[in-house]
Structures are given as C-alpha cells and as structure tokens.
Design a protein around this motif. Structure first.
Motif, short mmCIF file in Angstrom:
data_model
loop_
_atom_site.label_atom_id
_atom_site.label_comp_id
_atom_site.label_asym_id
_atom_site.label_seq_id
_atom_site.Cartn_x
_atom_site.Cartn_y
_atom_site.Cartn_z
N GLU A 227 11.32 -8.79 4.18
CA GLU A 227 10.87 -7.78 5.15
C GLU A 227 10.43 -6.49 4.43
OE1 GLU A 227 10.32 -7.95 8.23
OE2 GLU A 227 10.17 -5.85 8.86
N MET A 228 11.19 -6.09 3.41
CA MET A 228 10.84 -4.87 2.67
C MET A 228 9.56 -5.06 1.87
SD MET A 228 14.57 -3.38 1.49
CE MET A 228 13.86 -1.89 0.77
N TYR A 229 9.33 -6.28 1.39
CA TYR A 229 8.05 -6.52 0.70
C TYR A 229 6.89 -6.41 1.68
CZ TYR A 229 4.35 -8.73 -1.95
OH TYR A 229 3.16 -8.97 -2.59
N SER A 230 7.11 -6.96 2.90
CA SER A 230 6.06 -6.90 3.91
C SER A 230 5.77 -5.47 4.36
CB SER A 230 6.49 -7.76 5.11
OG SER A 230 5.58 -7.63 6.17
N ARG A 231 6.83 -4.67 4.51
CA ARG A 231 6.65 -3.31 5.04
C ARG A 231 6.31 -2.29 3.97
NH1 ARG A 231 11.83 -2.61 9.00
NH2 ARG A 231 11.34 -0.41 8.68
N TYR A 232 6.91 -2.46 2.78
CA TYR A 232 6.77 -1.40 1.76
C TYR A 232 6.17 -1.90 0.44
CZ TYR A 232 10.33 0.29 5.01
OH TYR A 232 11.02 0.62 6.15
N GLY A 233 5.95 -3.19 0.33
CA GLY A 233 5.42 -3.75 -0.91
C GLY A 233 6.44 -3.80 -2.03
N SER A 235 8.70 -5.51 -4.42
CA SER A 235 8.94 -6.85 -4.93
C SER A 235 10.43 -7.02 -5.25
CB SER A 235 8.09 -7.12 -6.17
OG SER A 235 8.35 -6.13 -7.14
N PHE A 236 10.84 -8.24 -5.53
CA PHE A 236 12.27 -8.49 -5.72
C PHE A 236 12.50 -9.69 -6.63
CE2 PHE A 236 12.54 -12.13 -2.81
CZ PHE A 236 11.42 -11.95 -2.01
N ILE A 237 13.73 -9.77 -7.16
CA ILE A 237 14.18 -10.96 -7.86
C ILE A 237 15.41 -11.49 -7.13
CG2 ILE A 237 13.32 -10.06 -10.05
CD1 ILE A 237 16.31 -9.81 -10.89
N VAL A 238 15.73 -12.76 -7.34
CA VAL A 238 16.92 -13.36 -6.73
C VAL A 238 17.76 -13.98 -7.84
CG1 VAL A 238 17.82 -15.00 -5.05
CG2 VAL A 238 15.60 -13.91 -4.65
N TYR A 253 13.78 -10.61 -15.86
CA TYR A 253 13.07 -10.79 -14.58
C TYR A 253 12.87 -9.46 -13.87
CZ TYR A 253 13.38 -15.92 -14.65
OH TYR A 253 13.23 -17.24 -14.95
N LEU A 254 13.90 -8.61 -13.91
CA LEU A 254 13.82 -7.33 -13.22
C LEU A 254 12.68 -6.47 -13.79
CD1 LEU A 254 15.63 -6.25 -10.91
CD2 LEU A 254 16.86 -4.91 -12.59
N LYS A 255 12.43 -6.62 -15.08
CA LYS A 255 11.35 -5.85 -15.73
C LYS A 255 10.01 -6.55 -15.62
CE LYS A 255 14.52 -3.76 -19.06
NZ LYS A 255 15.05 -3.78 -20.44
N GLY A 256 10.00 -7.70 -14.96
CA GLY A 256 8.74 -8.43 -14.80
C GLY A 256 8.35 -9.22 -16.02
N GLU A 257 9.31 -9.47 -16.91
CA GLU A 257 9.04 -10.22 -18.13
C GLU A 257 9.46 -11.68 -17.96
OE1 GLU A 257 11.18 -8.17 -21.14
OE2 GLU A 257 10.09 -6.29 -20.89
N THR A 258 8.95 -12.54 -18.81
CA THR A 258 9.36 -13.93 -18.77
C THR A 258 10.63 -14.10 -19.62
OG1 THR A 258 7.92 -14.42 -20.65
CG2 THR A 258 7.03 -14.79 -18.44
N CYS A 316 8.42 -12.38 -4.48
CA CYS A 316 9.51 -12.66 -5.42
C CYS A 316 8.96 -12.81 -6.84
CB CYS A 316 10.26 -13.92 -5.01
SG CYS A 316 11.68 -14.26 -6.05
N LYS A 317 9.55 -12.04 -7.79
CA LYS A 317 9.09 -12.07 -9.18
C LYS A 317 9.88 -13.03 -10.04
CE LYS A 317 8.36 -8.05 -11.04
NZ LYS A 317 8.56 -6.64 -11.44
N GLY A 318 10.99 -13.52 -9.53
CA GLY A 318 11.79 -14.45 -10.35
C GLY A 318 13.03 -14.91 -9.61
#
Length: 397
Positions: A227-233, A235-238, A253-258, A316-318
């Motif tokens: 919902e927060m991605y839809s409303r505010y853009g 992104s998230f990890i799980v 993952y939090l830093k967007g790295e592999t 979701c980024k990771g």
C-alpha cells in the motif's frame, strides 16, 4: 475439521489486530463476550501487564446478541474512551459480529462523533490467521494517521510486521535496530514493537511515508508495504536477518545491491533440518542453517500462509526466502508430526510446544512462537537476529 491433541490452535485475526495496534496508545475494543479480550490480555498479550495499552471486550450477554443492544455497547465505549487518555479507538470484529451482522463501521462513526477521537474498525472475523488481522489493523491505522505530506528522509527506514505474535519480546529485534543505525539509517517507525530509537510510536507512524525504504520482517507487514509503495512509491525488502549470512544479505538488499550467497560451513554435522513457524522468520533461519552451518537439506513448515512471499510483489527489491520442493503451509498437527518424524530428519527448530510431537530422539532447538505458546515461553532466553542469532543457534545445535 482440524484435530489438535497436543497443540492449541494459533491466535486468530483479532489477536493479530490487538498485537499490531498495541504500541500506538489506543483503546482496542473486541466486539464479543468479555472472554475474547480476557484471553488476549491474560495469555496472548504478555505486554499488557507492563504497558499502557488497553484491550477491552464489549462484554456482550446472550440477550444483547439475540436482541441487539447497540446503544449499550456504544455508550460503554464512549464512557470508557472519555475516561482513558487514549489517542484513538479501534473496533475489532469477532465471530459474534460476523454472525449477527453488526455494523461496526457505523458504530465507529457514531463513537467518533461523540468522543472527538479518531475511531476506526478493523474488519476481522476471528476465523482468519492472525497475520491477516494484523495486516488489516495496520492498513486501517494508515488510512487514519499516515501523513501524505510527511517530509522525505533520504536515509529513513520503517520496520513493518514487528508484531510480538511473530517476533516475540521486543529485545529480540534490538540487534536489527542497532544494525540499521550503524549502517547509517534513521528509524522513522517500527510497526508495532516498542523500540528505543523511536520515542513516540504514533508520531513515527505518521511520518512513515517520508522513509526511503521499508523493511518487512513478517508477513503481517507485506500488505502495508504494498500500500505504501502504491501511495508513496516507497520500495521495500522482505526478510529477517537471521545469523551472520542473513544479516549480510539483509543489508545488501536494503541498499539495492545483489547478494551472492556463500556457504560458511561451520561443521554443524546435520543432514536434514525441519523449521516450523512464521514464514519470514522460518526462511531466515533456513538461510542461516544453509549458509552459516552448511546443512544440505532444510524444509520449512509455515504455520500461517506464505504464498505472499512467493508471488510477484510490485515494489519489492528483495526477498530473503528460498522455497524448497518439500516446504509446506499447514498448521495441521498430524501433518507437522509426520514431517518432524521423517526418518532422516536429525534436527528440528520450532516452538517448544511442538516437541511433544516427536516420536524418536532428534535434536530439538527451541525458538518460541508467541502465536502458538502465548506467554508460556515469553521469557525464554533465545535470539535469532544477526550475530546473537548465530551464537544462539551455534550453542544449541
């Protein structure tokens, strides 16, 4: 019908709602006989003895249910809300409200008009898994309180899904919070466990849209993250950063790295492990068992639904979860018993209640799941996050 001989059924939806809302200083009303709220306060919400949150029952009598006594319920809540200095009132549904078709949304409007407090209902029915109730509560709270114009914080992060039914006592997540601070993040909000880095939980929740990223640590937080991605853009990890390798993966993952997983075999010596519990934490443990301890075969039994983890999630980024062919979603006692007693399984990690299902000698590592054992194992010493989690597993395996 499910049969339970050694276990009790897991906590359900309105227990999840109460857990999700606990730390925000509201009045949580369970619409049913007093017993439902009593059970939450006495057994499933151990924090009630020490904290300011209040879960109350509607105290419905048989004739109230048969004839409908809405005025009495509304008057009692208005009176209670005015006596207590709470920041909102949440009405949570139960099987009673489902059966008799109680208009809790209408009740919320009436109580809000008479108290001038924010009031909302959580559409629980008492038959759903507890993460679903927690998800609905967080979404309802977001609709009421999140500030769409909150200032952006470049290094801001929110932790979603930290409800005690999944993650236990708040101190178990302290290594996660400490790690986030050390990595240069600013904790804006933690939903919904007390955290020493967030002074006012509800104010933090209001500012949550300003975060750069969300970290989801249980399935209870996935829907709010979407919902927060839809409303505010945002992104998230799980994932839950269990052990050394889990912690490394989580921050990459939090830093967007592999993150390239590398086994750090420590010679644990086990061949086949079974992990039973909440899926995000259980897959975090699987990650650590595989890459910190070199166990070749690990099966996860998710006692609440895990399908959200493995479906395509926008934003979701990771995801720190690797589904195996033999993994299961079930809370059926007999199926879990069969899984744990598979002949080549030599180690089981689960809440201590599941130990009663073992039929032969196997290594059993206790990892309490509050939604299963409530306050029975609340004070048990155990860890799972980061280095502390690695040390706990290493010591008990």
């Amino acid at each position: 019908m499910k049969e339970y001989h050694h276990l009790l059924p897991l906590a359900t939806g309105y227990f999840g709602a109460s857990s999700a809302l606990y730390d925000f200083d509201g009045l949580i009303v369970v619409y049913g006989p007093a017993g439902g709220a009593w059970h939450i306060n006495i057994e499933d919400e151990p924090r009630w003895y020490r904290g300011p949150a209040t879960v109350v029952g509607a105290g419905l009598l048989e004739m109230d249910v048969i004839l409908g006594n809405d005025d009495k319920f509304i008057n009692n809540i208005v009176q209670t809300a005015k006596q207590l200095d709470r920041k909102f009132v949440a009405l949570s549904g139960t099987p009673i409200s489902e059966i008799i078709g109680t208009d809790l949304k209408g009740f919320a409007h009436t109580i809000e008009a008479r108290t001038n407090l924010p009031v909302f209902m959580v559409p629980t029915a008492g038959s759903e898994p507890y993460p679903e109730g927690a998800s609905k509560a967080l979404l309802a709270l977001a609709d009421k309180f999140m500030d769409d114009s909150a200032p952006k914080v470049a290094n801001g992060v929110n932790v979603l899904g930290a409800i005690h039914l999944s993650t236990g006592k708040e101190n178990h997540l302290e290594p996660l919070y400490r790690g986030l601070i050390q990595q240069g993040y600013e904790l804006l909000s933690v939903m919904s466990s007390p955290c020493s880095y967030v002074e006012n939980p509800l104010e933090g929740f209001c500012r949550a849209p300003g975060a750069a990223i969300n970290a989801v640590v249980s399935t209870s937080g996935i829907k709010l993250a979407q919902e927060m991605y839809s409303r505010y853009g945002t992104s998230f990890i799980v994932g839950m950063p269990v052990g050394r390798s889990g912690q490394d993966c989580f921050f990459k993952y939090l830093k967007g790295e592999t993150y390239a997983c590398e086994s750090r075999v420590s010679g644990a010596g086990y061949r086949h492990a079974v992990v039973v519990g909440e899926p995000v934490l259980s897959y975090g443990i699987k990650h650590s068992l595989s890459y910190d301890f070199g166990i070749p075969e690990i099966d996860v039994v998710s006692v609440v639904p895990s399908e959200e983890l493995f479906s395509e999630i926008v934003g979701c980024k990771g995801i720190m979860a690797e589904k195996g062919a033999a993994d299961l979603d079930t809370d059926e006692e007999n199926i879990i018993r069969q899984k744990m007693n598979t002949p080549d399984v030599d180690i089981v990690i689960a809440d201590p209640c599941y130990k009663a299902l073992l039929e032969s000698e196997k290594r059993f590592v206790c990892l309490p799941h509050t939604a299963m054992s409530a306050r029975a194992n609340w004070d048990m010493p155990y860890e799972y996050v980061g280095e502390e989690g690695y040390n706990y597993l290493s010591e008990h395996m």
